[in-house]
Write a protein that holds these residues in place. Structure first.
Motif: not given
Length: 357
Positions: A49-53, A119-131, A172-179
């Motif tokens: 799951v990737v969020i892109i602003t 995003t969390i409600k629908f996918y349950g996670r966030v892996d990448h947050l792209v600002n 992101l902590h929970h998924s060891n994700g990336r910013i």
């Protein structure tokens, strides 16, 4: 202590340069090996799951397409829902696994909390947050007659990155994700007509450099810096990177050279998946940083020569001698303050997230 510092001032800089010269080949070899290893074991983004602003235009749009090629689940965030619909359809055709569009203003913490929670409600996670939300300007500071737009410009370029990060960080902590951060070489390379933009980017880079130490290895941070990014290079036209609809165009007196946004976006996503701490486009700008630290006067003299105004300010290398256009495409009337470009944000209704299969 004063004598000690004086001695170090004379000894440390040249000694450091000598050490760096001898260590440079070894460092390059180590970096090359690390790059090859990380490329082989690059992160697989399929179903992640990737969020892109700032996804409705420019660099943010191209980043969305790059993640689509990797079959990620993408959440597109910007203020323009209509534009997001077009981009979501393009990304779906390219190969995105699932797409969600959410109209939101990244300058507002409550909006950031809303799109992260959806995003969390629908996918349950966030892996990448792209600002990727960003807003530039091309006016001389002393030309401004109305400062009402200053907070909004600084807000998009700084708080528009901090708020989404603040809300998404626990997930992101929970998924060891990336910013992933869209910064600019202007954060340390002084250029005229970009004073507020450069200040915001400098604050942004320092914020994430500090955050990197705080989150340690739990959350990765990729800071991407670029030089000139244009999507209308030909014909003397140059489009600044934009945040949703808050972008404007100007016709340059000279042709601007630089890599397209597509190449920059490709480097960003590839670097993020490799786990790179930095992505630089183009990388040769780094040589100016060396001059900035050890020979600032030489850098200043060089920039003064390259960016000399040759008379009128509005015909400088980074200026404009043509009428400016606001973000809606209307000509800006003579005598209107350049700050009118960012005078006030466009309000939008609270849309529900749109799911696109």
């Amino acid at each position: 202590m004063a004598i000690f510092n004086t001695i170090l001032n004379w000894v440390v800089p040249p000694a450091s340069l000598v050490m760096l010269a001898f260590a440079w080949p070894t460092l390059c070899f180590i970096n090359a090996c690390e790059w090859v290893y990380n490329s082989i074991y690059s992160e697989n983004m399929e179903d992640k799951v990737v969020i892109i602003t700032g996804a409705s235009s420019g660099i943010g749009e191209q980043i969305a397409y790059e993640y689509a090629k990797r079959r990620a689940n993408i959440v597109l965030v910007a203020r323009s829902e209509n534009r997001l619909r077009v981009i979501s359809e393009n990304a779906r055709r390219i190969g995105a696994n699932h797409i969600t569009i959410i109209a939101a203003d990244v300058v507002k913490e409550e909006d950031c909390r809303r799109f992260v929670n959806e995003t969390i409600k629908f996918y349950g996670r966030v892996d990448h947050l792209v600002n990727a939300a960003s807003l530039g300007h091309t006016f001389y500071f002393e030309e401004v007659t109305d400062t009402s737009g200053f907070p909004h410009l600084m807000g998009i370029n700084f708080w528009g990155n901090v708020y989404p990060t603040y809300v998404a960080l626990p997930y992101l902590h929970h998924s060891n994700g990336r910013i992933i951060v869209n910064a600019s070489v202007d954060n340390w390379l002084p250029l005229p007509r970009m004073s507020l933009y450069a200040a915001a980017k400098a604050a942004l880079v320092n914020f994430y450099e500090t955050l990197r130490f705080e989150v340690k290895d739990d959350v990765g941070i990729t800071i991407a810096t670029h030089g000139w990014i244009g999507s209308e290079i030909t014909g003397g036209k140059f489009m600044l990177e934009g945040a949703a609809e808050m972008q404007w165009k100007e016709e340059r007196e000279v042709h601007v050279t630089g890599g397209p946004a597509e190449d920059y976006a490709r480097l960003i996503v590839s670097g993020a998946c490799r786990g790179d701490s930095y992505v630089k486009f183009p990388s040769w700008y780094d040589i100016f940083l060396l001059y900035r630290v050890f020979a600032p006067n030489i850098l200043n003299w060089t920039l003064r020569i390259l960016l000399s105004t040759h008379g009128s300010r509005r015909t400088s290398l980074v200026g404009t001698g043509r009428p400016l256009l606001d973000y809606s495409g209307r000509p800006l009337l003579e005598g209107t303050s350049p700050s009118k470009f960012v005078a006030s944000p466009t309000h939008f209704a609270q849309f529900s997230p749109q799911q696109v299969k």
